[in-house]
Scaffold this active site. Structure first.
Site, PDB file in Angstrom:
ATOM      1  N   ARG A  59       0.872  -1.175   0.000  1.00  0.00           N
ATOM      2  CA  ARG A  59       0.000   0.000   0.000  1.00  0.00           C
ATOM      3  C   ARG A  59       0.907   1.224   0.000  1.00  0.00           C
ATOM      4  NH1 ARG A  59       2.355   2.044   3.632  1.00  0.00           N
ATOM      5  NH2 ARG A  59       0.724   3.592   3.767  1.00  0.00           N
ATOM      6  N   GLY A  60       0.255   2.402  -0.095  1.00  0.00           N
ATOM      7  CA  GLY A  60       1.036   3.623  -0.286  1.00  0.00           C
ATOM      8  C   GLY A  60       1.149   3.858  -1.792  1.00  0.00           C
ATOM      9  N   ALA A  61       0.830   5.086  -2.199  1.00  0.00           N
ATOM     10  CA  ALA A  61       0.663   5.356  -3.636  1.00  0.00           C
ATOM     11  C   ALA A  61       1.870   4.938  -4.503  1.00  0.00           C
ATOM     12  CB  ALA A  61       0.333   6.836  -3.831  1.00  0.00           C
ATOM     13  N   ARG A  96      -7.189  -0.772  -6.799  1.00  0.00           N
ATOM     14  CA  ARG A  96      -7.563   0.303  -5.864  1.00  0.00           C
ATOM     15  C   ARG A  96      -7.811   1.576  -6.677  1.00  0.00           C
ATOM     16  NH1 ARG A  96      -4.246   1.108  -0.419  1.00  0.00           N
ATOM     17  NH2 ARG A  96      -6.209   2.084   0.228  1.00  0.00           N
ATOM     18  N   GLN A 206      -2.272   2.477   9.944  1.00  0.00           N
ATOM     19  CA  GLN A 206      -0.973   2.533   9.264  1.00  0.00           C
ATOM     20  C   GLN A 206       0.052   3.339  10.060  1.00  0.00           C
ATOM     21  OE1 GLN A 206      -3.950   3.047   7.821  1.00  0.00           O
ATOM     22  NE2 GLN A 206      -3.941   2.538   5.643  1.00  0.00           N
ATOM     23  N   ASP A 247      -2.251  10.616  -2.173  1.00  0.00           N
ATOM     24  CA  ASP A 247      -2.561   9.582  -3.166  1.00  0.00           C
ATOM     25  C   ASP A 247      -2.895  10.179  -4.522  1.00  0.00           C
ATOM     26  OD1 ASP A 247      -2.950   8.179  -0.506  1.00  0.00           O
ATOM     27  OD2 ASP A 247      -3.008   6.557  -1.974  1.00  0.00           O
ATOM     28  N   LYS A 258      -4.949  10.086   3.076  1.00  0.00           N
ATOM     29  CA  LYS A 258      -5.652   9.229   4.030  1.00  0.00           C
ATOM     30  C   LYS A 258      -6.703  10.007   4.826  1.00  0.00           C
ATOM     31  CE  LYS A 258      -5.343   5.735   4.392  1.00  0.00           C
ATOM     32  NZ  LYS A 258      -6.279   4.834   3.696  1.00  0.00           N
TER      33      LYS A 258
HETATM   34  O1  MRU Z   1      -4.546   3.233   2.260  1.00  0.00           O
HETATM   35  P1  MRU Z   1      -3.069   3.426   2.161  1.00  0.00           P
HETATM   36  O2  MRU Z   1      -2.305   2.860   3.317  1.00  0.00           O
HETATM   37  O3  MRU Z   1      -2.513   2.970   0.823  1.00  0.00           O
HETATM   38  O4  MRU Z   1      -2.904   5.002   2.209  1.00  0.00           O
HETATM   39  C1  MRU Z   1      -1.626   5.563   2.085  1.00  0.00           C
HETATM   40  C2  MRU Z   1      -1.614   7.027   2.244  1.00  0.00           C
HETATM   41  O5  MRU Z   1      -2.613   7.653   2.464  1.00  0.00           O
HETATM   42  C3  MRU Z   1      -0.300   7.686   2.041  1.00  0.00           C
HETATM   43  O6  MRU Z   1      -0.250   8.897   2.746  1.00  0.00           O
HETATM   44  C4  MRU Z   1      -0.112   7.999   0.551  1.00  0.00           C
HETATM   45  O7  MRU Z   1      -0.318   6.881  -0.234  1.00  0.00           O
HETATM   46  C5  MRU Z   1       1.240   8.542   0.288  1.00  0.00           C
HETATM   47  S1  MRU Z   1       2.519   7.297   0.346  1.00  0.00           S
HETATM   48  C6  MRU Z   1       3.970   8.094   0.012  1.00  0.00           C
END
Ligand code: MRU
Length: 359
Positions: A59-61, A96, A206, A247, A258
């Site tokens: 996870r994480g963009a 996603r 997270q 994201d 988030k």
């Molecule tokens: O749902 P997630 O854990 O994928 O959400 C991640 C976030 O909101 C992060 O802040 C975002 O992806 C930036 S990661 C560098």
């Protein structure tokens, strides 16, 4: 045989994704098992990659984007036809909805391999996925260097500098350094005392499970807080800076991140605290005029209330679980990108990105 994808040896020693030298699989650190278990899972197909993204093992963009790029490359090993590529692309894209990095990375791979003969596609796709991964590390380092100037300025007045972050925009969410964490790690390397308030990030935690884990692994002082404590700490002058990831950023500087980020921005603005989103350019969606058009993922009720003996609400309680929110750019002090820092506005972004890039 696996190899690290980070050419940057000073990056935090966390590798959420490793590519095999044989180019037939990638190993991902299963983030659903952290912090208790450090388990790697092998992905050998587009379906595997899509499942890992949808279930948030990755996870994480930026990491979602890189995983999808390798997933597409893996699918081309077995079916390099146009139809096969289209199918794998669609499966991965549907994993996603919110992080634009997913579509950005898939488009990069598709555009690279589409003109090639079928036999050459898998290798070229893998090379492109490698390039996306390497670029992510370099971009995050550059974000870190620009963001470090903000921390340096604050450090002239206050030690340690107290940074609040939300969710995990750290090394675990990227191929190295993280985005919001990159300035923090560089400050630490520069000997600037930093302390991080880690917002736990309901419902999937997270912050608690991932950000606390990686800050601890890298020796960065931090304190875990419940999400609703952030505003109170700001009012008590215990936060100097809010740094988050994103994201998707719309072309007017609205930032989707988030759920809970918007509340942090409201509190930061009310208390005169600087707040920045740290984003690589792959997170900017130039096609969107503003943040209202960003698709917000809604996830299951189980994430909010738990299940069986652990349930925190009566069985059958109706739940709404939006995973992201949009912070209007006007509430942010700025956006930190690999090209520099700008205001969170169309004009600000235009100072860093030429019109031919903004398409
Ligand atoms: O749902 P997630 O854990 O994928 O959400 C991640 C976030 O909101 C992060 O802040 C975002 O992806 C930036 S990661 C560098």
């Amino acid at each position: 045989m696996l190899r690290s994808l980070s050419p940057d040896t000073s990056a935090p020693a966390i590798a959420p994704l490793l590519a095999s030298r044989q180019r037939d699989s990638v190993e991902i650190l299963d983030q659903t098992r952290l912090p208790r278990h450090r388990v790697f899972v092998s992905l050998a197909s587009a379906a595997d990659a899509a499942r890992a993204i949808a279930t948030m093992q990755v996870r994480g963009a930026p990491l979602i984007g890189v995983t999808a790029a390798y997933g597409l490359a893996l699918s081309l090993r077995t079916d390099p036809s146009d139809a096969g590529m289209h199918e794998a692309y669609s499966i991965l894209l549907a994993a996603r909805p919110t992080a634009i990095n997913l579509r950005w990375a898939l488009e990069r791979v598709r555009a690279t391999v589409a003109p090639l003969a079928a036999f050459a596609r898998a290798e070229a796709a893998w090379d492109e996925a490698d390039a996306i991964a390497a670029q992510d590390v370099a971009n995050n380092r550059a974000i870190g260097e620009h963001g470090l100037t903000i921390i340096e300025r604050l450090a002239a007045r206050r030690s340690p500098v107290h940074v609040l972050t939300h969710c995990n925009a750290g090394a675990l969410a990227t191929l190295g350094w993280g985005t919001a964490t990159a300035p923090i790690y560089l400050a630490q390397l520069a000997g600037i005392p930093v302390h991080v308030w880690v917002s736990e990030t309901r419902p999937r935690l997270q912050g608690a499970k991932l950000t606390a884990w990686e800050l601890r692994a890298n020796g960065v002082p931090h304190t875990l807080i419940v999400d609703s404590a952030g505003a109170a700490l700001m009012r008590q002058h215990r936060v100097d800076l809010v740094l988050v990831g994103a994201d998707r950023v719309a072309s007017n500087g609205d930032v989707c991140n988030k759920i809970g980020t918007y509340e942090k921005a409201l509190a930061a603005r009310d208390n005169g605290i600087a707040m920045y989103a740290a984003v690589p350019s792959s997170t900017i969606d130039w096609s969107l005029a503003d943040g209202d058009a960003i698709p917000i993922e809604e996830r299951g009720a189980d994430e909010v209330i738990g299940s069986d003996d652990d349930a925190i609400a009566p069985a059958g309680t109706r739940v709404l679980n939006p995973a992201f929110d949009v912070t209007p750019g006007r509430l942010l002090t700025g956006i930190v990108t690999e090209r520099g820092i700008c205001s969170a506005s169309a004009g600000g972004l235009a100072t860093l990105f030429a019109p031919e890039i903004r398409q």
